[in-house]
Scaffold this motif. Structure first.
Motif, PDB file in Angstrom:
ATOM      1  N   UNK A  17       0.872  -1.131   0.076  1.00 56.19           N
ATOM      2  CA  UNK A  17      -0.225  -0.045   0.029  1.00 56.19           C
ATOM      3  C   UNK A  17       0.895   1.198  -0.128  1.00 56.19           C
ATOM      4  N   UNK A  18       1.891   1.414   0.910  1.00 55.54           N
ATOM      5  CA  UNK A  18       2.716   2.651   0.996  1.00 55.54           C
ATOM      6  C   UNK A  18       3.485   2.557  -0.304  1.00 55.54           C
ATOM      7  N   UNK A  19       3.893   1.610  -0.979  1.00 54.07           N
ATOM      8  CA  UNK A  19       4.576   1.746  -2.319  1.00 54.07           C
ATOM      9  C   UNK A  19       3.759   2.191  -3.282  1.00 54.07           C
ATOM     10  N   UNK A  20       2.691   1.780  -3.340  1.00 55.45           N
ATOM     11  CA  UNK A  20       1.534   2.168  -4.402  1.00 55.45           C
ATOM     12  C   UNK A  20       0.997   3.661  -4.085  1.00 55.45           C
ATOM     13  N   UNK A  21       0.711   3.993  -2.802  1.00 52.24           N
ATOM     14  CA  UNK A  21       0.101   5.149  -2.662  1.00 52.24           C
ATOM     15  C   UNK A  21       0.830   6.195  -1.752  1.00 52.24           C
ATOM     16  N   UNK A  22       1.957   5.863  -1.294  1.00 56.43           N
ATOM     17  CA  UNK A  22       2.721   6.727  -0.289  1.00 56.43           C
ATOM     18  C   UNK A  22       2.972   7.933  -0.788  1.00 56.43           C
ATOM     19  N   UNK A  23       3.526   8.960   0.215  1.00 53.94           N
ATOM     20  CA  UNK A  23       3.670   8.658   1.477  1.00 53.94           C
ATOM     21  C   UNK A  23       2.157   8.809   2.124  1.00 53.94           C
ATOM     22  N   UNK A  29       6.913   6.202   4.037  1.00 48.15           N
ATOM     23  CA  UNK A  29       7.430   6.113   2.569  1.00 48.15           C
ATOM     24  C   UNK A  29       8.163   4.609   2.447  1.00 48.15           C
ATOM     25  N   UNK A  30       8.003   3.952   1.556  1.00 49.03           N
ATOM     26  CA  UNK A  30       8.751   2.662   1.193  1.00 49.03           C
ATOM     27  C   UNK A  30      10.039   3.030   0.967  1.00 49.03           C
ATOM     28  N   UNK A  31      11.038   2.462   1.553  1.00 43.21           N
ATOM     29  CA  UNK A  31      12.419   2.369   1.263  1.00 43.21           C
ATOM     30  C   UNK A  31      12.788   1.179   0.314  1.00 43.21           C
ATOM     31  N   UNK A  32      14.048   1.418  -0.364  1.00 39.81           N
ATOM     32  CA  UNK A  32      14.503   0.423  -1.346  1.00 39.81           C
ATOM     33  C   UNK A  32      14.250  -0.779  -1.007  1.00 39.81           C
ATOM     34  N   UNK A  33      14.819  -1.171   0.133  1.00 41.25           N
ATOM     35  CA  UNK A  33      14.669  -2.657   0.859  1.00 41.25           C
ATOM     36  C   UNK A  33      13.228  -2.998   1.097  1.00 41.25           C
ATOM     37  N   UNK A  34      12.402  -2.220   1.373  1.00 39.05           N
ATOM     38  CA  UNK A  34      11.003  -2.246   1.253  1.00 39.05           C
ATOM     39  C   UNK A  34      10.343  -2.829  -0.077  1.00 39.05           C
ATOM     40  N   UNK A  65      10.156   0.043  10.116  1.00 40.26           N
ATOM     41  CA  UNK A  65      11.124   1.000  10.108  1.00 40.26           C
ATOM     42  C   UNK A  65      12.359   0.663  10.628  1.00 40.26           C
ATOM     43  N   UNK A  66      12.325  -0.535  11.815  1.00 38.90           N
ATOM     44  CA  UNK A  66      13.661  -0.904  12.519  1.00 38.90           C
ATOM     45  C   UNK A  66      14.167  -1.825  11.126  1.00 38.90           C
ATOM     46  N   UNK A  67      13.376  -2.392  10.494  1.00 38.22           N
ATOM     47  CA  UNK A  67      14.121  -3.379   9.420  1.00 38.22           C
ATOM     48  C   UNK A  67      14.466  -2.666   8.064  1.00 38.22           C
ATOM     49  N   UNK A  68      14.366  -1.190   8.263  1.00 40.23           N
ATOM     50  CA  UNK A  68      14.750  -0.474   6.925  1.00 40.23           C
ATOM     51  C   UNK A  68      14.027  -0.657   5.750  1.00 40.23           C
TER      52      UNK A  68
END
Length: 162
Positions: free
Chosen positions: A39-45, A90-95, A70-73
């Motif tokens: 969801x965050x990837x598609x519609x974030x932030x 926001x989704x991070x690159x690792x997410x 967030x802890x897992x990056x």
């Protein structure tokens, strides 16, 4: 001649498919985590309350998952310029990499499940399942007056942007 529409049998078959898929998937991945990331990837932030509302989660469950992500990056947070009492996720690159890997793994397993199906049967199933999803979306939209969305919630915004 077979009866037209055997809704109860169709409902049982769909529920069995969902149940089997859920049992297999939930042993390997945290579905809520993947839904949040998607969801965050598609519609974030997005604000945490918007994530909770869209996915039908409690504030507490959303907070726990966001903390772990967030802890897992997998996600990053930033101040919400419109509301200093909350933040945006926001989704991070690792997410995004986790989402991509999950989708690829799911597709690979699904390919194994239908490996002995003729291509025509796979195409027919795709069309019929698409129609079923669209009918569900129309039914939902009719109950709240909104335009009918299609596809997984977390992918809808991405398709509109493409």
């Amino acid at each position: 001649m077979p009866q037209r529409n055997e809704p109860a049998e169709l409902a049982r078959a769909v529920m069995e498919l969902i149940d089997q898929g859920h049992r297999q998937i939930s042993r390997r991945i945290d579905l809520t985590r993947v839904r949040i990331l998607g969801l965050v990837s598609a519609r974030g932030p997005l604000r945490p309350r918007d994530i909770a509302a869209e996915l039908g989660l409690t504030a507490s469950a959303t907070s726990r998952h966001l903390t772990a992500l967030e802890r897992d990056g997998r996600v990053g947070v930033e101040a919400d310029p419109a509301d200093s009492r909350t933040f945006l996720v926001r989704v991070a690159a690792d997410g995004q990499a986790e989402i991509d890997a999950t989708v690829e793994a799911g597709a690979a397993v699904f390919a194994q499940v239908v490996a002995d199906w003729p291509d025509e049967d796979v195409a027919t199933a795709r069309v019929l399942i698409g129609r079923l999803n669209e009918a569900w979306a129309r039914r939902h939209a009719a109950s709240d007056g909104a335009a009918p969305p299609t596809g997984p919630r977390w992918q809808r915004a991405r398709r509109r942007e493409d």
